[in-house]
Design a protein around this motif. Structure first.
Motif, PDB file in Angstrom:
ATOM      1  N   ILE A  14       0.700  -1.163  -0.072  1.00 40.18           N
ATOM      2  CA  ILE A  14       0.202   0.204  -0.278  1.00 40.18           C
ATOM      3  C   ILE A  14       0.881   1.479   0.256  1.00 40.18           C
ATOM      4  O   ILE A  14       0.211   2.049   0.521  1.00 40.18           O
ATOM      5  CB  ILE A  14      -0.898   0.290   1.086  1.00 40.18           C
ATOM      6  CG1 ILE A  14      -0.081  -0.328   2.543  1.00 40.18           C
ATOM      7  CG2 ILE A  14      -2.064  -0.782   0.738  1.00 40.18           C
ATOM      8  CD1 ILE A  14      -1.249   0.412   3.582  1.00 40.18           C
ATOM      9  N   ALA A  86      -2.992  -1.124  -5.012  1.00 43.82           N
ATOM     10  CA  ALA A  86      -2.315  -1.499  -3.776  1.00 43.82           C
ATOM     11  C   ALA A  86      -3.552  -2.298  -2.559  1.00 43.82           C
ATOM     12  O   ALA A  86      -4.672  -2.446  -2.526  1.00 43.82           O
ATOM     13  CB  ALA A  86      -2.169   0.065  -3.441  1.00 43.82           C
ATOM     14  N   THR A  88      -5.139  -5.307  -0.441  1.00 40.95           N
ATOM     15  CA  THR A  88      -6.338  -6.988  -0.938  1.00 40.95           C
ATOM     16  C   THR A  88      -6.629  -6.309  -1.829  1.00 40.95           C
ATOM     17  O   THR A  88      -8.102  -6.036  -2.225  1.00 40.95           O
ATOM     18  CB  THR A  88      -6.112  -7.621   0.378  1.00 40.95           C
ATOM     19  OG1 THR A  88      -5.281  -6.786   1.478  1.00 40.95           O
ATOM     20  CG2 THR A  88      -7.069  -8.310   0.294  1.00 40.95           C
ATOM     21  N   ILE A  91     -10.787  -5.885  -1.744  1.00 39.60           N
ATOM     22  CA  ILE A  91     -11.474  -4.716  -0.461  1.00 39.60           C
ATOM     23  C   ILE A  91     -11.405  -3.350  -0.453  1.00 39.60           C
ATOM     24  O   ILE A  91     -10.255  -2.875  -1.120  1.00 39.60           O
ATOM     25  CB  ILE A  91      -9.936  -5.585   0.932  1.00 39.60           C
ATOM     26  CG1 ILE A  91      -9.580  -6.526   1.206  1.00 39.60           C
ATOM     27  CG2 ILE A  91     -10.554  -4.384   2.070  1.00 39.60           C
ATOM     28  CD1 ILE A  91     -11.809  -7.362   1.113  1.00 39.60           C
ATOM     29  N   SER A  92     -12.712  -2.776  -0.986  1.00 41.34           N
ATOM     30  CA  SER A  92     -12.661  -2.026  -1.485  1.00 41.34           C
ATOM     31  C   SER A  92     -11.834  -1.516  -2.694  1.00 41.34           C
ATOM     32  O   SER A  92     -10.768  -0.762  -2.600  1.00 41.34           O
ATOM     33  CB  SER A  92     -12.629  -0.417  -0.629  1.00 41.34           C
ATOM     34  OG  SER A  92     -13.449  -0.416   0.487  1.00 41.34           O
ATOM     35  N   ASP A  93     -12.280  -2.765  -3.522  1.00 40.27           N
ATOM     36  CA  ASP A  93     -11.229  -2.812  -4.730  1.00 40.27           C
ATOM     37  C   ASP A  93     -12.502  -4.082  -5.659  1.00 40.27           C
ATOM     38  O   ASP A  93     -12.543  -4.559  -5.645  1.00 40.27           O
ATOM     39  CB  ASP A  93      -9.751  -3.251  -4.657  1.00 40.27           C
ATOM     40  CG  ASP A  93      -9.162  -1.945  -4.377  1.00 40.27           C
ATOM     41  OD1 ASP A  93      -9.049  -1.412  -5.103  1.00 40.27           O
ATOM     42  OD2 ASP A  93      -7.660  -2.401  -4.275  1.00 40.27           O
ATOM     43  N   SER A 116      -3.362  -4.783   3.473  1.00 37.76           N
ATOM     44  CA  SER A 116      -4.616  -4.453   3.455  1.00 37.76           C
ATOM     45  C   SER A 116      -4.578  -2.559   4.346  1.00 37.76           C
ATOM     46  O   SER A 116      -4.628  -2.581   5.441  1.00 37.76           O
ATOM     47  CB  SER A 116      -5.772  -4.623   4.103  1.00 37.76           C
ATOM     48  OG  SER A 116      -6.952  -4.421   3.149  1.00 37.76           O
ATOM     49  N   ALA A 117      -5.008  -1.621   4.290  1.00 38.50           N
ATOM     50  CA  ALA A 117      -5.223  -0.046   5.110  1.00 38.50           C
ATOM     51  C   ALA A 117      -5.693  -0.645   6.445  1.00 38.50           C
ATOM     52  O   ALA A 117      -5.644   0.262   6.661  1.00 38.50           O
ATOM     53  CB  ALA A 117      -4.612   1.016   3.690  1.00 38.50           C
ATOM     54  N   TYR A 162     -12.391   3.993   4.776  1.00 38.34           N
ATOM     55  CA  TYR A 162     -11.810   4.351   4.027  1.00 38.34           C
ATOM     56  C   TYR A 162     -12.315   6.049   3.228  1.00 38.34           C
ATOM     57  O   TYR A 162     -13.486   6.188   3.050  1.00 38.34           O
ATOM     58  CB  TYR A 162     -11.931   3.393   2.277  1.00 38.34           C
ATOM     59  CG  TYR A 162     -11.240   2.261   2.574  1.00 38.34           C
ATOM     60  CD1 TYR A 162      -9.969   2.589   3.706  1.00 38.34           C
ATOM     61  CD2 TYR A 162     -10.931   1.009   1.786  1.00 38.34           C
ATOM     62  CE1 TYR A 162      -9.494   1.332   3.777  1.00 38.34           C
ATOM     63  CE2 TYR A 162     -10.518   0.441   1.832  1.00 38.34           C
ATOM     64  CZ  TYR A 162      -9.074   0.240   2.872  1.00 38.34           C
ATOM     65  OH  TYR A 162      -8.385  -0.712   3.254  1.00 38.34           O
ATOM     66  N   LEU A 190       0.060   5.191   5.096  1.00 36.12           N
ATOM     67  CA  LEU A 190       1.167   4.140   6.038  1.00 36.12           C
ATOM     68  C   LEU A 190       1.472   3.576   4.872  1.00 36.12           C
ATOM     69  O   LEU A 190       1.345   3.559   3.511  1.00 36.12           O
ATOM     70  CB  LEU A 190      -0.798   3.349   5.813  1.00 36.12           C
ATOM     71  CG  LEU A 190      -1.224   3.644   7.033  1.00 36.12           C
ATOM     72  CD1 LEU A 190      -2.656   2.951   7.264  1.00 36.12           C
ATOM     73  CD2 LEU A 190      -1.017   3.984   8.789  1.00 36.12           C
ATOM     74  N   GLU A 219      -2.879   9.584   1.280  1.00 39.01           N
ATOM     75  CA  GLU A 219      -4.685   8.104   1.381  1.00 39.01           C
ATOM     76  C   GLU A 219      -4.971   8.273   3.416  1.00 39.01           C
ATOM     77  O   GLU A 219      -3.737   8.773   4.221  1.00 39.01           O
ATOM     78  CB  GLU A 219      -3.946   7.391   1.080  1.00 39.01           C
ATOM     79  CG  GLU A 219      -3.823   7.168  -0.357  1.00 39.01           C
ATOM     80  CD  GLU A 219      -3.421   5.798  -1.403  1.00 39.01           C
ATOM     81  OE1 GLU A 219      -4.625   5.115  -1.657  1.00 39.01           O
ATOM     82  OE2 GLU A 219      -2.633   5.679  -0.901  1.00 39.01           O
ATOM     83  N   VAL A 220      -5.849   7.777   3.298  1.00 36.66           N
ATOM     84  CA  VAL A 220      -6.413   8.099   4.731  1.00 36.66           C
ATOM     85  C   VAL A 220      -7.571   7.098   5.294  1.00 36.66           C
ATOM     86  O   VAL A 220      -8.031   6.797   4.202  1.00 36.66           O
ATOM     87  CB  VAL A 220      -7.067   9.725   4.916  1.00 36.66           C
ATOM     88  CG1 VAL A 220      -6.349  10.598   4.917  1.00 36.66           C
ATOM     89  CG2 VAL A 220      -8.359   9.545   4.372  1.00 36.66           C
TER      90      VAL A 220
HETATM   91  N1  SAM Z   1      -7.986  -2.719  -1.601  1.00 37.59           N
HETATM   92  C1  SAM Z   1      -6.834  -1.443  -0.515  1.00 37.59           C
HETATM   93  C2  SAM Z   1      -6.655  -2.022   0.677  1.00 37.59           C
HETATM   94  O1  SAM Z   1      -6.398  -3.613   0.858  1.00 37.59           O
HETATM   95  O2  SAM Z   1      -6.030  -1.257   1.621  1.00 37.59           O
HETATM   96  C3  SAM Z   1      -7.615  -0.382  -0.420  1.00 37.59           C
HETATM   97  C4  SAM Z   1      -8.350   0.168  -1.661  1.00 37.59           C
HETATM   98  S1  SAM Z   1      -9.510   1.573  -2.033  1.00 37.59           S
HETATM   99  C5  SAM Z   1      -9.458   1.948  -3.709  1.00 37.59           C
HETATM  100  C6  SAM Z   1      -8.103   2.738  -0.724  1.00 37.59           C
HETATM  101  C7  SAM Z   1      -8.417   3.525  -0.280  1.00 37.59           C
HETATM  102  O3  SAM Z   1      -7.699   3.078   0.710  1.00 37.59           O
HETATM  103  C8  SAM Z   1      -7.957   4.807  -0.174  1.00 37.59           C
HETATM  104  O4  SAM Z   1      -8.895   5.822  -0.146  1.00 37.59           O
HETATM  105  C9  SAM Z   1      -7.602   4.906   1.766  1.00 37.59           C
HETATM  106  O5  SAM Z   1      -8.695   5.429   2.539  1.00 37.59           O
HETATM  107  C10 SAM Z   1      -6.976   3.425   1.725  1.00 37.59           C
HETATM  108  N2  SAM Z   1      -5.869   3.126   1.796  1.00 37.59           N
HETATM  109  C11 SAM Z   1      -5.123   3.115   0.357  1.00 37.59           C
HETATM  110  N3  SAM Z   1      -3.705   2.521   0.950  1.00 37.59           N
HETATM  111  C12 SAM Z   1      -3.674   3.441   2.132  1.00 37.59           C
HETATM  112  C13 SAM Z   1      -2.417   4.390   2.876  1.00 37.59           C
HETATM  113  N4  SAM Z   1      -1.265   4.274   1.902  1.00 37.59           N
HETATM  114  N5  SAM Z   1      -2.749   4.960   4.046  1.00 37.59           N
HETATM  115  C14 SAM Z   1      -3.716   4.861   4.597  1.00 37.59           C
HETATM  116  N6  SAM Z   1      -4.865   4.815   3.534  1.00 37.59           N
HETATM  117  C15 SAM Z   1      -4.779   4.105   2.685  1.00 37.59           C
END
Ligand code: SAM
Length: 285
Positions: A14, A86, A88, A91-93, A116-117, A162, A190, A219-220
């Motif tokens: 991520i 980024a 998994t 998971i929101s993907d 996973s974030a 997210y 993160l 990203e948050v």
């Molecule tokens: N599949 C991903 C996972 O397993 O975490 C999530 C993908 S989703 C499209 C993207 C969201 O995950 C971002 O808008 C943010 O809320 C969160 N995210 C992903 N990377 C991050 C990071 N490095 N730091 C904080 N939040 C992160």
């Protein structure tokens, strides 16, 4: 007929490339085809690990057509790895429909776990981790988002969300207005250079970001701690403010505005209806 191939669901970093697992590298190097949310993005990751494999795209807007293509390859005995930009997959993907179809057809689906974030944020948040609720992204529309937030007013577990950085402040404001001054954690960037955890009452966290005078970037993940038993009861001013917004700013009908406010604040319909009527009447003067 050949034995179907295996579908691997491969988690990727991520932010920090060192978070790739040995197994993920091996599997990506062994499969016949890699389905990626963004092939250019994934190509960079593969190059970093010296992997050269055929890539095909699989994302939200081509998932029906591409899902069929990938399933055909699996049926024909090829092994496929699914990755997203980024974290998994699924998971929101993208990924859920592909996994569902594969499972329905008896194709073996193997997870290759990794970052996973949501889990990374929770693990270092300092909030209770024994059980939690993951909501993914909230709806974009402010009214719908508030309805969602209100729905976890009585939630006794940590809520993990997210959020896009541009909506962070609005969402924190809604949490403060609808749930009270709960403890929250904002986990930002993160595993990256500017990783930070901002912890505190939601009003303090808002003040801290406002004091920086710059739009929050990166990203948050937002984590909201459970409310105490004496959940703050919305006051008349709050009810009126929401009614004004729905009736006058968003021009909803009286019925819809009342329905929204009842859902968001958990009040009696008759009570809200009476206030809405008064407001409408006062507008006529
Ligand atoms: N599949 C991903 C996972 O397993 O975490 C999530 C993908 S989703 C499209 C993207 C969201 O995950 C971002 O808008 C943010 O809320 C969160 N995210 C992903 N990377 C991050 C990071 N490095 N730091 C904080 N939040 C992160």
């Amino acid at each position: 007929m050949s034995t179907p191939g295996v579908l691997y669901i491969v988690a990727t970093p991520i932010g920090n490339l060192e978070d790739m697992t040995f197994r993920a590298v091996r599997i990506l190097g062994e499969v016949d085809l890699i389905a990626a949310e963004d092939t250019r993005h994934t190509r960079k990751l593969l190059t970093h690990y010296g992997i050269s494999k055929p890539l095909t795209s699989y994302f939200d807007h081509n998932k029906i057509f591409k899902g069929g293509y990938i399933l055909d390859r699996l049926r024909g005995g090829l092994s496929v790895a699914l990755v997203t930009d980024a974290g998994t997959p699924c998971i929101s993907d993208p990924g859920y429909q592909l996994v569902r179809s594969a499972v329905d057809e008896g194709i073996v689906v193997v997870p290759i776990p990794g970052p996973s974030a949501a889990i990374a944020a929770l693990s270092a948040s300092g909030l209770p981790t024994d059980s939690f609720v993951f909501l993914g992204f909230l709806p974009n529309r402010p009214g719908k988002r508030r309805e969602y937030i209100s729905a976890f007013r009585k939630e006794k577990r940590v809520v993990v969300l997210y959020e896009a950085p541009v909506r962070l402040m609005a969402t924190l404001g809604d949490i403060r207005d609808l749930l009270g001054d709960r403890s929250v954690v904002v986990a930002r960037e993160l595993t990256k250079l500017h990783e930070e955890f901002v912890r505190g009452a939601v009003s303090e966290v808002i003040d801290l970001f406002v004091a920086r005078r710059v739009q929050v970037r990166g990203e948050v993940v937002i984590l909201v701690s459970p409310g105490s038993d004496e959940v703050q009861i919305p006051d008349a001013a709050q009810t009126q403010a929401l009614l004004r917004q729905y009736l006058f700013d968003e021009s909803l009908s009286l019925k819809d505005a009342v329905r929204r406010v009842v859902a968001e604040l958990g009040l009696q319909r008759s009570e809200v209806y009476a206030q809405a009527l008064l407001l409408k009447e006062s507008q006529k003067d």
